[in-house]
Design an enzyme around this catalytic site. Sequence first.
Site, PDB file in Angstrom:
ATOM      1  N   LYS A   1    -113.204  43.847 -56.042  1.00  0.00           N
ATOM      2  CA  LYS A   1    -113.527  45.283 -56.168  1.00  0.00           C
ATOM      3  C   LYS A   1    -114.397  45.510 -57.412  1.00  0.00           C
ATOM      4  CE  LYS A   1    -109.439  46.683 -53.611  1.00  0.00           C
ATOM      5  NZ  LYS A   1    -108.003  46.960 -53.636  1.00  0.00           N
TER       6      LYS A   1
ATOM      7  N   GLN B   1    -103.330  48.576 -57.587  1.00  0.00           N
ATOM      8  CA  GLN B   1    -103.240  47.581 -56.517  1.00  0.00           C
ATOM      9  C   GLN B   1    -101.789  47.439 -56.048  1.00  0.00           C
ATOM     10  OE1 GLN B   1    -105.911  46.172 -55.127  1.00  0.00           O
ATOM     11  NE2 GLN B   1    -104.780  44.862 -53.736  1.00  0.00           N
TER      12      GLN B   1
ATOM     13  N   ASP C   1    -107.965  55.626 -53.174  1.00  0.00           N
ATOM     14  CA  ASP C   1    -107.264  54.955 -52.069  1.00  0.00           C
ATOM     15  C   ASP C   1    -106.912  55.942 -50.955  1.00  0.00           C
ATOM     16  OD1 ASP C   1    -106.793  52.196 -52.112  1.00  0.00           O
ATOM     17  OD2 ASP C   1    -105.279  52.374 -53.692  1.00  0.00           O
TER      18      ASP C   1
END
Length: 297
Positions: A53, A97, A120
């Site tokens: 990422k 994460q 997200d």
Amino acid sequence: MTTLIDGKKVAADIRGELKKKCEMLKSVAFDVPGLVTILVGNNPASEAYVNSKAKACDEIGMRSKVEKLSAETSEQELLDLVKKYNEDYSYHGILVQLPLPKHISEDKVIEAIDPRKDVDGFHPVSVGNLVIGKDALLPCTPHGVVELLKRYKIPTDGKHVVVVGRSNIVGKPVANMLLQKKEGANAIVTICHSAAKDISLFTKQADILIAAIGKPNFITAEMVKDGAVVIDVGINRVEDASQKKGYKLVGDVDFENVSPKTSFITPVPGGVGPMTIAMLLQNTFLAYIKMTNQKLN
Ligand code: GUN
């Protein structure tokens, strides 16, 4: 004739478009979007995701930072770090994460993120806005599915979309996105799952079948209507002694036998997978635009 949906190419196109937009921003606003990714512990798969990422951000000229915390980090320490980045306006996206170590509540941490920075799309505010059709940061993988349909000009209006799988990360959001009364959506949506006595009764009706089950080769040729569009969201490791790593990646769809029946199909790897990071970059860009009131988009 089936068309293979090339997610790798579409994702590269999106990253290229965002790179140009970041260059433009740099010249007009002397600033670019920033993404902070927080990793707790040293799960190798999570570490690899986080690194890719950050690399993707660098490649398109976005600012990125990776916060790597030890597995012993307390819930409060993590919540404090999220708060710090909520208040730091050089970062427009915050991604924690998952999975987190067992002693930390994922729900609490997700809810601590400022919804404007929720790249997200997991915060209950983002989920709620998606469901009622308001502007929201959309979860990356399901948004990638919708974007692939759009870029391949696959009509969804009035089509029967059958989603197999009801996860909060893919099944539920993709169903909600395609249900909206909007361009690129407006589908008739069925969600089915493991409680179905005969799941093929549902899948056989699909004009567009979205497989997000997490079981290798679950969707077989008999479960698919001739000419259907098949989108495979699964990424499963199966043992394969012929591979150096000892395994290979396969989807939820028995690609070899299903693909000849389809009009469009995504391969695994190289279908939906590469779209996730592209949509994360897009979300970070959108969060920046909204937060800074830039007119560029
Ligand atoms: N772990 C695996 N996929 C994801 C994702 O899309 N977002 C976050 N935050 N964690 C993940």
